[in-house]
Scaffold this motif. Sequence first.
Motif, PDB file in Angstrom:
ATOM      1  N   ILE A  92      -0.009   4.891 -11.491  1.00  0.00           N
ATOM      2  CA  ILE A  92      -0.331   3.991 -12.598  1.00  0.00           C
ATOM      3  C   ILE A  92       0.303   4.504 -13.900  1.00  0.00           C
ATOM      4  O   ILE A  92       0.685   3.738 -14.766  1.00  0.00           O
ATOM      5  CB  ILE A  92      -1.869   3.849 -12.755  1.00  0.00           C
ATOM      6  CG1 ILE A  92      -2.205   2.723 -13.731  1.00  0.00           C
ATOM      7  CG2 ILE A  92      -2.495   5.138 -13.189  1.00  0.00           C
ATOM      8  CD1 ILE A  92      -3.689   2.473 -13.845  1.00  0.00           C
ATOM      9  N   ARG A  93       0.437   5.836 -13.961  1.00  0.00           N
ATOM     10  CA  ARG A  93       0.981   6.432 -15.175  1.00  0.00           C
ATOM     11  C   ARG A  93       2.470   6.153 -15.324  1.00  0.00           C
ATOM     12  O   ARG A  93       3.027   6.259 -16.404  1.00  0.00           O
ATOM     13  CB  ARG A  93       0.712   7.936 -15.182  1.00  0.00           C
ATOM     14  CG  ARG A  93      -0.765   8.226 -15.403  1.00  0.00           C
ATOM     15  CD  ARG A  93      -1.166   9.642 -15.129  1.00  0.00           C
ATOM     16  NE  ARG A  93      -2.579   9.834 -15.459  1.00  0.00           N
ATOM     17  CZ  ARG A  93      -3.592   9.489 -14.674  1.00  0.00           C
ATOM     18  NH1 ARG A  93      -3.384   8.944 -13.502  1.00  0.00           N
ATOM     19  NH2 ARG A  93      -4.839   9.686 -15.062  1.00  0.00           N
TER      20      ARG A  93
ATOM     21  N   MET B 103       2.003   1.946  -3.324  1.00  0.00           N
ATOM     22  CA  MET B 103       0.942   2.490  -4.179  1.00  0.00           C
ATOM     23  C   MET B 103       0.476   3.866  -3.705  1.00  0.00           C
ATOM     24  O   MET B 103      -0.388   4.470  -4.329  1.00  0.00           O
ATOM     25  CB  MET B 103      -0.266   1.538  -4.182  1.00  0.00           C
ATOM     26  CG  MET B 103       0.001   0.170  -4.766  1.00  0.00           C
ATOM     27  SD  MET B 103       0.796   0.221  -6.388  1.00  0.00           S
ATOM     28  CE  MET B 103      -0.362   1.174  -7.322  1.00  0.00           C
ATOM     29  N   GLY B 104       1.007   4.320  -2.594  1.00  0.00           N
ATOM     30  CA  GLY B 104       0.602   5.637  -2.089  1.00  0.00           C
ATOM     31  C   GLY B 104      -0.726   5.614  -1.369  1.00  0.00           C
ATOM     32  O   GLY B 104      -1.431   6.616  -1.325  1.00  0.00           O
ATOM     33  N   LEU B 105      -1.101   4.481  -0.809  1.00  0.00           N
ATOM     34  CA  LEU B 105      -2.422   4.343  -0.202  1.00  0.00           C
ATOM     35  C   LEU B 105      -2.394   4.300   1.324  1.00  0.00           C
ATOM     36  O   LEU B 105      -3.425   4.111   1.946  1.00  0.00           O
ATOM     37  CB  LEU B 105      -3.118   3.086  -0.743  1.00  0.00           C
ATOM     38  CG  LEU B 105      -3.415   3.130  -2.248  1.00  0.00           C
ATOM     39  CD1 LEU B 105      -3.896   1.784  -2.739  1.00  0.00           C
ATOM     40  CD2 LEU B 105      -4.444   4.205  -2.559  1.00  0.00           C
TER      41      LEU B 105
ATOM     42  N   LYS C 181       0.830  -1.215   0.000  1.00  0.00           N
ATOM     43  CA  LYS C 181       0.000   0.000   0.000  1.00  0.00           C
ATOM     44  C   LYS C 181       0.858   1.256   0.000  1.00  0.00           C
ATOM     45  O   LYS C 181       0.531   2.248  -0.655  1.00  0.00           O
ATOM     46  CB  LYS C 181      -0.935  -0.002   1.213  1.00  0.00           C
ATOM     47  CG  LYS C 181      -2.072  -0.981   1.045  1.00  0.00           C
ATOM     48  CD  LYS C 181      -3.209  -0.671   1.987  1.00  0.00           C
ATOM     49  CE  LYS C 181      -4.397  -1.564   1.655  1.00  0.00           C
ATOM     50  NZ  LYS C 181      -5.524  -1.336   2.533  1.00  0.00           N
TER      51      LYS C 181
ATOM     52  N   TYR D 263      -1.577  -2.619  -9.503  1.00  0.00           N
ATOM     53  CA  TYR D 263      -1.860  -3.052  -8.124  1.00  0.00           C
ATOM     54  C   TYR D 263      -3.073  -3.967  -8.103  1.00  0.00           C
ATOM     55  O   TYR D 263      -4.114  -3.664  -8.686  1.00  0.00           O
ATOM     56  CB  TYR D 263      -2.116  -1.808  -7.273  1.00  0.00           C
ATOM     57  CG  TYR D 263      -2.562  -2.064  -5.848  1.00  0.00           C
ATOM     58  CD1 TYR D 263      -1.903  -2.975  -5.029  1.00  0.00           C
ATOM     59  CD2 TYR D 263      -3.630  -1.347  -5.305  1.00  0.00           C
ATOM     60  CE1 TYR D 263      -2.306  -3.177  -3.718  1.00  0.00           C
ATOM     61  CE2 TYR D 263      -4.033  -1.535  -3.990  1.00  0.00           C
ATOM     62  CZ  TYR D 263      -3.361  -2.458  -3.192  1.00  0.00           C
ATOM     63  OH  TYR D 263      -3.764  -2.645  -1.899  1.00  0.00           O
TER      64      TYR D 263
ATOM     65  N   VAL E  33     -12.622   1.164 -17.077  1.00  0.00           N
ATOM     66  CA  VAL E  33     -12.508   2.269 -16.149  1.00  0.00           C
ATOM     67  C   VAL E  33     -11.046   2.618 -15.847  1.00  0.00           C
ATOM     68  O   VAL E  33     -10.737   3.675 -15.319  1.00  0.00           O
ATOM     69  CB  VAL E  33     -13.308   1.954 -14.858  1.00  0.00           C
ATOM     70  CG1 VAL E  33     -12.466   1.151 -13.876  1.00  0.00           C
ATOM     71  CG2 VAL E  33     -13.799   3.229 -14.205  1.00  0.00           C
ATOM     72  N   VAL E  34     -10.157   1.719 -16.208  1.00  0.00           N
ATOM     73  CA  VAL E  34      -8.737   1.956 -15.915  1.00  0.00           C
ATOM     74  C   VAL E  34      -8.207   3.063 -16.816  1.00  0.00           C
ATOM     75  O   VAL E  34      -8.484   3.099 -18.019  1.00  0.00           O
ATOM     76  CB  VAL E  34      -7.928   0.661 -16.134  1.00  0.00           C
ATOM     77  CG1 VAL E  34      -6.467   0.900 -15.824  1.00  0.00           C
ATOM     78  CG2 VAL E  34      -8.492  -0.449 -15.265  1.00  0.00           C
ATOM     79  N   GLU E  35      -7.438   3.975 -16.202  1.00  0.00           N
ATOM     80  CA  GLU E  35      -6.918   5.113 -16.960  1.00  0.00           C
ATOM     81  C   GLU E  35      -5.663   4.731 -17.743  1.00  0.00           C
ATOM     82  O   GLU E  35      -5.068   3.681 -17.523  1.00  0.00           O
ATOM     83  CB  GLU E  35      -6.576   6.252 -15.995  1.00  0.00           C
ATOM     84  CG  GLU E  35      -7.743   6.736 -15.159  1.00  0.00           C
ATOM     85  CD  GLU E  35      -8.707   7.617 -15.934  1.00  0.00           C
ATOM     86  OE1 GLU E  35      -8.242   8.380 -16.794  1.00  0.00           O
ATOM     87  OE2 GLU E  35      -9.925   7.536 -15.685  1.00  0.00           O
TER      88      GLU E  35
ATOM     89  N   ASN F 289     -10.792  -6.416  -4.754  1.00  0.00           N
ATOM     90  CA  ASN F 289      -9.818  -6.127  -5.802  1.00  0.00           C
ATOM     91  C   ASN F 289     -10.439  -5.877  -7.169  1.00  0.00           C
ATOM     92  O   ASN F 289      -9.725  -5.660  -8.142  1.00  0.00           O
ATOM     93  CB  ASN F 289      -8.774  -7.242  -5.881  1.00  0.00           C
ATOM     94  CG  ASN F 289      -9.425  -8.601  -6.012  1.00  0.00           C
ATOM     95  OD1 ASN F 289     -10.627  -8.684  -6.247  1.00  0.00           O
ATOM     96  ND2 ASN F 289      -8.652  -9.653  -5.852  1.00  0.00           N
TER      97      ASN F 289
ATOM     98  N   PRO G 154       0.879  11.422  -6.301  1.00  0.00           N
ATOM     99  CA  PRO G 154      -0.277  10.864  -5.606  1.00  0.00           C
ATOM    100  C   PRO G 154      -0.625   9.482  -6.164  1.00  0.00           C
ATOM    101  O   PRO G 154      -0.199   9.124  -7.266  1.00  0.00           O
ATOM    102  CB  PRO G 154      -1.386  11.864  -5.894  1.00  0.00           C
ATOM    103  CG  PRO G 154      -0.948  12.608  -7.095  1.00  0.00           C
ATOM    104  CD  PRO G 154       0.552  12.594  -7.081  1.00  0.00           C
ATOM    105  N   ALA G 155      -1.358   8.732  -5.383  1.00  0.00           N
ATOM    106  CA  ALA G 155      -1.660   7.347  -5.746  1.00  0.00           C
ATOM    107  C   ALA G 155      -2.197   7.225  -7.169  1.00  0.00           C
ATOM    108  O   ALA G 155      -1.796   6.337  -7.920  1.00  0.00           O
ATOM    109  CB  ALA G 155      -2.675   6.779  -4.761  1.00  0.00           C
ATOM    110  N   GLU G 156      -3.100   8.162  -7.530  1.00  0.00           N
ATOM    111  CA  GLU G 156      -3.760   8.006  -8.830  1.00  0.00           C
ATOM    112  C   GLU G 156      -2.812   8.258  -9.999  1.00  0.00           C
ATOM    113  O   GLU G 156      -3.142   7.954 -11.139  1.00  0.00           O
ATOM    114  CB  GLU G 156      -5.002   8.894  -8.924  1.00  0.00           C
ATOM    115  CG  GLU G 156      -4.804  10.355  -8.572  1.00  0.00           C
ATOM    116  CD  GLU G 156      -5.064  10.639  -7.099  1.00  0.00           C
ATOM    117  OE1 GLU G 156      -4.700   9.803  -6.247  1.00  0.00           O
ATOM    118  OE2 GLU G 156      -5.620  11.715  -6.792  1.00  0.00           O
ATOM    119  N   ASP G 157      -1.615   8.814  -9.695  1.00  0.00           N
ATOM    120  CA  ASP G 157      -0.671   9.058 -10.784  1.00  0.00           C
ATOM    121  C   ASP G 157       0.366   7.956 -10.935  1.00  0.00           C
ATOM    122  O   ASP G 157       1.101   7.915 -11.916  1.00  0.00           O
ATOM    123  CB  ASP G 157       0.049  10.393 -10.555  1.00  0.00           C
ATOM    124  CG  ASP G 157      -0.842  11.572 -10.902  1.00  0.00           C
ATOM    125  OD1 ASP G 157      -2.001  11.307 -11.328  1.00  0.00           O
ATOM    126  OD2 ASP G 157      -0.422  12.713 -10.735  1.00  0.00           O
TER     127      ASP G 157
END
Lengths: 292, 294, 405, 243
Positions: free
Chosen positions: D76-77, D50-52, D47, D82, D101-103, D88, D71-74
């Motif tokens: 993935i870029r 992943m920044g969580l 976690k 994860y 939905v995955v960016e 999950n 941040p966590a949402e970035d």
Amino acid sequence: MNGSLFYLNLVMNGLVQGLVIGLAALALTLVFAVARFPNAATGDLMTVGAYAGIGVQALNVRSVIVQGAAAILACSVLAIGQYWFVLRYLRGRGLVSLLLASIGLALATRGALSFFVGQDQYLFNTPIMRPYVIAGLRVQVVDLWLAVASLVCVTATFAMLFLTPVGRRMRAIADNAELARASGIRMQRVMIPLWAAVGAICGVAGMILGIKTVVLPEAGWHILLPAFAAMVLGGLGNPIGAVVAGILLGVVQELSTPFVGFTYKIALSFIVLAVILTVRPQGLFGSAEVVR
Amino acid sequence: MLSYLIAILIVTGIYALLTQALNFHYGFMGLINFGHVGFFAIGAYTSALLTLSGHSIALGFVAAIVLAALSACPLGLLALRLREDYLAIVTLGFAEIVRVVIVSEDWLTRGTQGLANVPRPFASLGASGQEIAYLGLVVACNVLAAALIARLAYSPFGRLIEAIRDDETAISTLGKYPAGAKLRVFMVGAGIAGLAGALYAHYITYVVPDQFVPLVTFYVWMAMILGGVGSLPGSFIGAAILVALLEGTRFIRDLLPGVMEIQMASVRIFLIGVGLVLFVLLRPQGVMGLRVRT
Amino acid sequence: MILNRRTLLKTAAVAGAMPALMRTQGAGAAEPFRVGALNPVTGAGSPYGSSMQKAILFAVKEINAAGGAGGQTLEVVAEDDQTSPEPAVLAAKKLVEVNKVRAVLGTWASGVALAVSPIFDAAGIIHTTVAGTSGLAAVNKKGFAFRFAGTSEGIGRSLADGALEEGFKRASIMAFNNASGREMLQGAKSVLQKAGREIVAEVIYEPNQPSYRSEIQAALAKQPEVLIMGSFLPDLTIILREVLQSGADVKFVVPAWAVTPKSIEALGAATDGVLLADYESALGSDAYASFKQRFKTDSGIDISGNHYASCAYDMAMTLALGMEAAGAGADNAAIVKAMHQISGPPGKAVSSFATGKELIKSGQKINYEGASGPLDFDDGGNAKPIYKLMIVKDGKINQHRILKL
Amino acid sequence: MTLLRLTNVEAGYGDVNIVSGIDLDVSDDEIVTVAGTNGAGKSTIVKATMGLTPRCAGTMTFGGVDLRRRPAEDRIRLGLGYVPQIANVFMTLTILENLKVVECVSDFTARCAEMFDLFPILATRRHAKASALSGGERQQLAIARALMPRPKLIALDEPTAALSPALVAQVFDIITQLPKMGVAVLIVEQRARQSLAISDRGYILDSGRIVMNGKASDLLADARMAELYLGREDEPSVDTGTP
């Protein structure tokens, strides 16, 4: 009026009441689903919508559509503002912080509004039309229009949620915020459309409330409690549930009036809520999963 | 001036009592109670009705505490089953049900007419003596409530509460009964709110359902947040700041020629709202709060 | 000081927290007579309260422009009672203790009036109210309280009387669920029962509903000819619209305060024939027309439909004339006595403070005929209840007949 | 080449540190297992990566980029995928929506087809709600979802918890495929023996600290290690599902 017709008309009244409650509950539940708190500012957001409509009317624009558009615009801007300047900073701070902040926003909104508009009542100059009488059942023209407007609102909300990428992201966040972040969904990019949508629904709900009643600074606040009840009954964060529960509560409330009178009907939605939650702690349409 | 100050202090004391009770519910136990005004109303009406029908004020106070505590029982049982977000709204509904029952059952409560001429104690002391004695009573009630809460909080029972709040599953597996503890906390807090109601009824001497609206609950939450969640001294400070905010705006207006009360009423609501928002944003731990628990 | 006084007159709001400061500044001139304006600016009374407060400020401005009363100028300390007893009690204490007012004008809600009356009574302060509760008599021990409106029960009786005069046989009564609404219902009921008329339904409704359709349905279920409404402005507006929209064929008798030209305009032609019960001389009298016009010019407020604003204006006027008649330095008991004298017969009818003051100076008796009605207080301080019936026709409110209640 | 590097990382909730002094790295095309008993802080490491986690200190780089500024949402870029232990997948979304939905997925259609090739069972039920899937299917969907944006590394938090033995084998089989696709793997596992068996290297975590690390084969061969942390070979591991 014979017996069954009497009750049928009560059902009709309940449907109309329920639509108003259901719309407010829809706005509440959208926020709850994604941001996880009961947004007490919803009622006052509706009030702002109604006053925006009145403002347009004061400019001698008689079109309800234009008035409604102004209401939607005003509410959306305000809702986004509330998110951007306050609620954004409270992410992850829990239900109570957010609920209290939204109560603060509600009071601040009402205070600012009444400072400028005063305490006098305003009215929408909608023409009075006679009802259609179908087999003794009185169907009012204005209610038909309100039903159409509500239906459009609900449909648009569902279209947004289920047909657009942003709606998919909203549902993903509502479902599992942590996983949504790990999937790269940026909160801001979802939250701004979300609050815009919440504002739009509040704008429509405010206009409907304003057209059906009178426009006063506290008007929206009074709709908040029944809307809360509908949201919970519908299963927190469930949009279909909220609307259905709103209508259901409206109908049950009006149908009960010959038996419990016109005072207890106010409390009825909460009594129904307590009874149902005793049996189903997750609400009528809530899934049994335990969040947290 | 003195009499006005005493009046302010009495009202502050009543809010402090309510805040202590809420702090016991939320600050110590984590119970989200948004129906506080319901217990307050039950206390106020119980004591008012009993004394108006000729019973002693002492009996009125005791009955107010007991009835308010008992009314928390069914709610507490329901609360045990519910998630916190549901509980917030169910308690909100509870208070509304209480208000509607008071409105409806006018054979008992005189409904919207309200109950006038609720007797004031210490009438024999003269006008100002009476006020001072009443303030003494309010202070005494506050001290007693604080002592009770402190005693409960630092007893083994209190440590159990802390443990429940921090980890409910762990405690259940240890074989203690959080359900019973939760219920007891709920009832004790409700009883204290009932006492506040009785004090209120005998001070204002007039009770009417309009006084018991959700806004009062929100005010008490504000006072708790302002003072600091979980802090007993914070309850007093929070209540004092709240009353200062509610009453202080009158004086601000007096100092601002050109601002009418009509606008000031809006400004007051606005300031209360903005104050609440700023506090949640900037100082969630409150003036006296030690821990962040929101 | 002159400049200062002028600013004060202009705003008529005075730094009450600094009475000492004011006194030193005012050295040489007589100390002003401080008056509290305690009105329901927010809460349920808000549709009426702010105009009441402005009317009091306006009246005081006129009084001071005419050189004050009894050798003193008047200062107003305005407060919001929030239509709720607790803030009202605190405001009352502040007015009495901090601002040292000698009279408090303009409480509206029965609950508020009942809660603050004991405070004023004990402190010997003149209290004028429009609250309709019958409970007021019990707390008015010194007789320093005046009621500038009919009792709610009396309004209720006038509504029913209006229905009888119009020859309606079957009536339903609907009333707002507060002390006032319930007393109106009782009043209407007693008149109808005495006349042996049938009351086909009684409906008490809760405020702040998004719709009153089921309530209306219950009231109309047995086809009454007339609906007698113990209502206020917002709720009546909604109910009128819903009844008219439902297409039901029924007439209305309503209190005049529950209808405004704006609401008639918004509801349109369908309001034709709605009957309004009101004070005998409240509408159509010169006093009313003159006040309405002057107030509109000064404050931009149209008081049509806000009967209480006229009452509030009259409160200040009656007080000031009483002060003038009682003479400089009179105590409150003397002022109260004078207020009774100047507001009722015999005496020359006057409707403006300046004229009244002149006449009093020249030693004549006067009878103040107010914008809200003839007043003529009885011993209990209640304004004389003479009612009349008006009717809405072509969007206008017209005189109809006097009710001989 | 080192892809992920954690240096002296501590992370936790509120005032409490769950893990501290963590030094850990994962290279390209490598499978790394973090094993440890229940409550040792395994999930917290993932976690934090992943920044969580609410709190996290120390140095974390991924492909040379400082992770803690992202941040966590970035993350993935940057190429971090994860798969959480529980919850999950998005239960209320359909399978297709879970993937959609995955960016930052370039060429969604093609990537989706690849995933359906890899996990045929998902293809047949693409319009079903994820909640309708079985545990094993859900795990496949979770991995597919994480793979969508072609990550350089995916972190799996106890991927075989609460799965039947047959499914466990199947999931490990899928994991072994990943390095061939150019994806490095960080697995946190309680079934340490099985997990280490498919790993290149391993770390053993106890009470929030790394007590041992090395080549997976060496760890498996270490007798002390086996006794303390790996359990008997035939013992089924029990998982309560708490971190």
